[in-house]
Write a protein that holds these residues in place. Structure first.
Motif, PDB file in Angstrom:
ATOM      1  N   ARG A   3       0.836  -1.198   0.000  1.00 15.74           N
ATOM      2  CA  ARG A   3       0.000   0.000   0.000  1.00 15.74           C
ATOM      3  C   ARG A   3       0.880   1.261   0.000  1.00 15.74           C
ATOM      4  O   ARG A   3       1.984   1.239   0.556  1.00 15.74           O
ATOM      5  CB  ARG A   3      -0.849  -0.020   1.274  1.00 15.74           C
ATOM      6  CG  ARG A   3      -2.211   0.591   1.137  1.00 15.74           C
ATOM      7  CD  ARG A   3      -3.137   0.009   2.217  1.00 15.74           C
ATOM      8  NE  ARG A   3      -2.545   0.088   3.557  1.00 15.74           N
ATOM      9  CZ  ARG A   3      -2.652   1.153   4.349  1.00 15.74           C
ATOM     10  NH1 ARG A   3      -3.287   2.228   3.955  1.00 15.74           N
ATOM     11  NH2 ARG A   3      -2.118   1.153   5.558  1.00 15.74           N
ATOM     12  N   ILE A   4       0.378   2.335  -0.613  1.00 14.01           N
ATOM     13  CA  ILE A   4       1.127   3.596  -0.604  1.00 14.01           C
ATOM     14  C   ILE A   4       0.701   4.368   0.643  1.00 14.01           C
ATOM     15  O   ILE A   4      -0.431   4.855   0.708  1.00 14.01           O
ATOM     16  CB  ILE A   4       0.821   4.465  -1.857  1.00 14.01           C
ATOM     17  CG1 ILE A   4       0.783   3.631  -3.134  1.00 14.01           C
ATOM     18  CG2 ILE A   4       1.779   5.648  -1.962  1.00 14.01           C
ATOM     19  CD1 ILE A   4       2.091   3.091  -3.582  1.00 14.01           C
ATOM     20  N   ARG A   5       1.579   4.469   1.609  1.00 16.87           N
ATOM     21  CA  ARG A   5       1.235   5.120   2.881  1.00 16.87           C
ATOM     22  C   ARG A   5       1.882   6.492   3.037  1.00 16.87           C
ATOM     23  O   ARG A   5       1.418   7.333   3.790  1.00 16.87           O
ATOM     24  CB  ARG A   5       1.711   4.252   4.052  1.00 16.87           C
ATOM     25  CG  ARG A   5       1.126   2.841   4.071  1.00 16.87           C
ATOM     26  CD  ARG A   5       1.570   2.090   5.315  1.00 16.87           C
ATOM     27  NE  ARG A   5       3.014   2.094   5.475  1.00 16.87           N
ATOM     28  CZ  ARG A   5       3.652   2.438   6.601  1.00 16.87           C
ATOM     29  NH1 ARG A   5       2.965   2.816   7.656  1.00 16.87           N
ATOM     30  NH2 ARG A   5       4.984   2.413   6.653  1.00 16.87           N
ATOM     31  N   LYS A   6       3.014   6.670   2.352  1.00 13.66           N
ATOM     32  CA  LYS A   6       3.806   7.882   2.609  1.00 13.66           C
ATOM     33  C   LYS A   6       3.853   8.786   1.382  1.00 13.66           C
ATOM     34  O   LYS A   6       3.874   8.309   0.250  1.00 13.66           O
ATOM     35  CB  LYS A   6       5.234   7.490   2.985  1.00 13.66           C
ATOM     36  CG  LYS A   6       5.305   6.620   4.227  1.00 13.66           C
ATOM     37  CD  LYS A   6       6.730   6.252   4.564  1.00 13.66           C
ATOM     38  CE  LYS A   6       6.772   5.396   5.822  1.00 13.66           C
ATOM     39  NZ  LYS A   6       8.153   4.966   6.134  1.00 13.66           N
ATOM     40  N   GLY A  49      -5.599   8.938   0.705  1.00 16.08           N
ATOM     41  CA  GLY A  49      -5.364   7.925   1.728  1.00 16.08           C
ATOM     42  C   GLY A  49      -3.956   7.913   2.325  1.00 16.08           C
ATOM     43  O   GLY A  49      -3.595   6.994   3.052  1.00 16.08           O
ATOM     44  N   ILE A  50      -3.169   8.956   2.026  1.00 18.09           N
ATOM     45  CA  ILE A  50      -1.798   9.026   2.575  1.00 18.09           C
ATOM     46  C   ILE A  50      -1.857   9.214   4.095  1.00 18.09           C
ATOM     47  O   ILE A  50      -2.675   9.977   4.611  1.00 18.09           O
ATOM     48  CB  ILE A  50      -1.017  10.185   1.905  1.00 18.09           C
ATOM     49  CG1 ILE A  50      -0.783   9.888   0.427  1.00 18.09           C
ATOM     50  CG2 ILE A  50       0.294  10.480   2.644  1.00 18.09           C
ATOM     51  CD1 ILE A  50       0.074   8.687   0.119  1.00 18.09           C
ATOM     52  N   GLU A  51      -0.960   8.508   4.794  1.00 18.81           N
ATOM     53  CA  GLU A  51      -0.960   8.538   6.259  1.00 18.81           C
ATOM     54  C   GLU A  51       0.266   9.215   6.852  1.00 18.81           C
ATOM     55  O   GLU A  51       0.306   9.531   8.033  1.00 18.81           O
ATOM     56  CB  GLU A  51      -1.008   7.100   6.796  1.00 18.81           C
ATOM     57  CG  GLU A  51      -2.297   6.398   6.464  1.00 18.81           C
ATOM     58  CD  GLU A  51      -2.179   4.888   6.619  1.00 18.81           C
ATOM     59  OE1 GLU A  51      -1.132   4.406   7.092  1.00 18.81           O
ATOM     60  OE2 GLU A  51      -3.145   4.204   6.236  1.00 18.81           O
ATOM     61  N   HIS A  52       1.312   9.351   6.048  1.00 16.42           N
ATOM     62  CA  HIS A  52       2.529   9.976   6.589  1.00 16.42           C
ATOM     63  C   HIS A  52       3.068  10.997   5.589  1.00 16.42           C
ATOM     64  O   HIS A  52       3.189  10.700   4.403  1.00 16.42           O
ATOM     65  CB  HIS A  52       3.582   8.914   6.908  1.00 16.42           C
ATOM     66  CG  HIS A  52       4.648   9.439   7.830  1.00 16.42           C
ATOM     67  ND1 HIS A  52       4.694   9.138   9.161  1.00 16.42           N
ATOM     68  CD2 HIS A  52       5.670  10.290   7.596  1.00 16.42           C
ATOM     69  CE1 HIS A  52       5.715   9.782   9.723  1.00 16.42           C
ATOM     70  NE2 HIS A  52       6.327  10.482   8.791  1.00 16.42           N
ATOM     71  N   PHE A  53       3.355  12.184   6.089  1.00 15.83           N
ATOM     72  CA  PHE A  53       3.693  13.333   5.242  1.00 15.83           C
ATOM     73  C   PHE A  53       5.143  13.731   5.509  1.00 15.83           C
ATOM     74  O   PHE A  53       5.480  14.127   6.627  1.00 15.83           O
ATOM     75  CB  PHE A  53       2.726  14.488   5.555  1.00 15.83           C
ATOM     76  CG  PHE A  53       1.284  14.061   5.439  1.00 15.83           C
ATOM     77  CD1 PHE A  53       0.597  14.217   4.249  1.00 15.83           C
ATOM     78  CD2 PHE A  53       0.632  13.442   6.511  1.00 15.83           C
ATOM     79  CE1 PHE A  53      -0.723  13.795   4.125  1.00 15.83           C
ATOM     80  CE2 PHE A  53      -0.681  13.012   6.404  1.00 15.83           C
ATOM     81  CZ  PHE A  53      -1.363  13.180   5.203  1.00 15.83           C
ATOM     82  N   ILE A  54       5.975  13.587   4.490  1.00 15.33           N
ATOM     83  CA  ILE A  54       7.412  13.832   4.648  1.00 15.33           C
ATOM     84  C   ILE A  54       7.779  15.110   3.888  1.00 15.33           C
ATOM     85  O   ILE A  54       7.602  15.180   2.662  1.00 15.33           O
ATOM     86  CB  ILE A  54       8.213  12.636   4.088  1.00 15.33           C
ATOM     87  CG1 ILE A  54       7.840  11.365   4.858  1.00 15.33           C
ATOM     88  CG2 ILE A  54       9.709  12.917   4.139  1.00 15.33           C
ATOM     89  CD1 ILE A  54       8.356  10.086   4.201  1.00 15.33           C
ATOM     90  N   ALA A 128       4.384   8.168  -2.633  1.00 17.97           N
ATOM     91  CA  ALA A 128       3.900   9.233  -3.516  1.00 17.97           C
ATOM     92  C   ALA A 128       4.829  10.427  -3.384  1.00 17.97           C
ATOM     93  O   ALA A 128       5.466  10.627  -2.344  1.00 17.97           O
ATOM     94  CB  ALA A 128       2.478   9.626  -3.130  1.00 17.97           C
ATOM     95  N   LEU A 129       4.899  11.198  -4.452  1.00 23.26           N
ATOM     96  CA  LEU A 129       5.690  12.432  -4.455  1.00 23.26           C
ATOM     97  C   LEU A 129       4.819  13.519  -5.064  1.00 23.26           C
ATOM     98  O   LEU A 129       4.242  13.314  -6.143  1.00 23.26           O
ATOM     99  CB  LEU A 129       6.955  12.202  -5.295  1.00 23.26           C
ATOM    100  CG  LEU A 129       7.783  13.424  -5.683  1.00 23.26           C
ATOM    101  CD1 LEU A 129       8.436  14.062  -4.454  1.00 23.26           C
ATOM    102  CD2 LEU A 129       8.886  13.004  -6.681  1.00 23.26           C
ATOM    103  N   LEU A 143      -3.986  12.585  -7.162  1.00 20.72           N
ATOM    104  CA  LEU A 143      -3.318  11.416  -6.575  1.00 20.72           C
ATOM    105  C   LEU A 143      -4.306  10.282  -6.315  1.00 20.72           C
ATOM    106  O   LEU A 143      -3.963   9.105  -6.485  1.00 20.72           O
ATOM    107  CB  LEU A 143      -2.578  11.813  -5.285  1.00 20.72           C
ATOM    108  CG  LEU A 143      -1.691  10.714  -4.699  1.00 20.72           C
ATOM    109  CD1 LEU A 143      -0.558  10.330  -5.647  1.00 20.72           C
ATOM    110  CD2 LEU A 143      -1.108  11.126  -3.346  1.00 20.72           C
ATOM    111  N   ALA A 144      -5.541  10.616  -5.942  1.00 17.57           N
ATOM    112  CA  ALA A 144      -6.557   9.573  -5.717  1.00 17.57           C
ATOM    113  C   ALA A 144      -6.776   8.776  -7.005  1.00 17.57           C
ATOM    114  O   ALA A 144      -6.859   7.536  -6.978  1.00 17.57           O
ATOM    115  CB  ALA A 144      -7.868  10.198  -5.235  1.00 17.57           C
TER     116      ALA A 144
END
Ligand code: G1P
Length: 289
Positions: A3-6, A49-54, A128-129, A143-144
């Motif tokens: 899954r893409i989380r970040k 649905g991203i859970e972590h933002f860098i 994701a970027l 992105l969705a």
């Protein structure tokens, strides 16, 4: 499939095109209507649905970190004054505890280098970027839509957008292969080509889903167009071993790195707001005569 989380947000750029507005404020904090540009892009990532933002930041970008934090004095004052709508807005915008990370790009060596700076925070998973300069405006977040394509195709997915031929040298451009539903196979990539050398007029619009293998290629720190370490060059290298798919975004894209794009974004986002549009439309009509 993982899954893409970040999601990674490169926000280290100087913003010289917006001086003097960006002398003391990062360009990512300039508002489009009443939300900073970076907040619009984080909204898009959360919708997907991203859970972590860098955030890959640089010097003088501290207020971005403050923006994604609680502001106790402000919240206490709003509470005392009974401003519940504003309080709710602030809390719904805020990523949860531990869901943000910040690292610094110590030198402006290019987008490829900025992304590489996030390698330890991303780890060994697809991510994701999102480039904050590019606002993707439509009924559904870009992105969705890319996530949906990625669930079907795997590999790497890049959003693309058609531009007039005379603008291809401002962007990364992809070569177009066979169609697959909403997406197509990417056959080549080139960063900022001359119009005669461009494989198409589909530009890379600033939204990516990438496999972590990109980091080993970025590690080589090869310098490309404009003397910078280009992400596009490492993606082209990855294309030799992994598929890339182009996702055609169906809304409008505003390049907020340019003054005209930024102004147009403000108009478009204001006209899409029920609370602002009627009065704003009247102002625009009066201005345009
Ligand atoms: C970067 C990418 C380019 C992409 C563009 C979109 O270029 O290298 O491939 O098309 O973003 O904005 P930059 O705008 O950093 O020069």
């Amino acid at each position: 499939m993982k899954r893409i989380r970040k999601a990674v947000f490169p926000v280290a750029g100087l913003g010289t095109r917006f001086l003097p507005a960006t002398k003391a404020i990062p360009k990512e904090m300039l508002p489009v209507v009443d939300r900073p540009v970076i907040q619009h892009v984080v909204d898009e990532a959360r919708e997907a649905g991203i859970e972590h933002f860098i955030f890959v930041t640089g010097r003088n970008k501290g207020v971005i970190e403050d923006h994604f934090d609680k502001q106790f004095e402000l919240e206490a004052t709003l509470e005392r004054r009974g401003k519940t709508a504003e309080l709710e807005l602030l809390s719904s915008d805020l990523p949860g505890a531990g869901q943000t990370s910040f690292t610094r790009q110590q030198e402006p060596l290019g987008l490829g280098h900025a992304v590489w700076c996030a390698r330890e925070l991303v780890g060994d998973e697809p991510f994701a970027l999102l480039l904050p300069d590019m606002l993707h405006h439509g009924p559904r977040g870009c992105l969705a839509g890319m996530m949906e394509v990625h669930r079907e195709t795997g590999g790497n997915v890049i959003s693309v957008y058609e531009v007039p031929r005379d603008q291809v040298s401002q962007y990364g451009i992809v070569g177009v292969g066979e169609s697959r539903g909403k997406s197509f196979r990417i056959t080549s990539m080139v960063e900022k080509p001359k119009p005669a050398d461009a494989p198409s007029n589909y530009m890379i619009s600033g939204r990516y889903i990438l496999q972590p293998d990109i980091f080993a290629l970025l590690e080589k720190q090869t310098v490309g167009a404009g003397g910078e370490i280009q992400l596009t060059d490492s993606m082209l290298a990855l294309l030799q071993t992994q598929p890339f798919f182009g996702y055609r975004f169906e809304g409008r894209i505003f390049d907020c790195g340019s003054k005209i794009g930024f102004l147009a974004a403000n108009v478009a986002y204001a006209l899409a707001r029920d609370d602002i549009a009627p009065a704003f439309r009247n102002e625009l009509k009066a201005l345009l005569g």
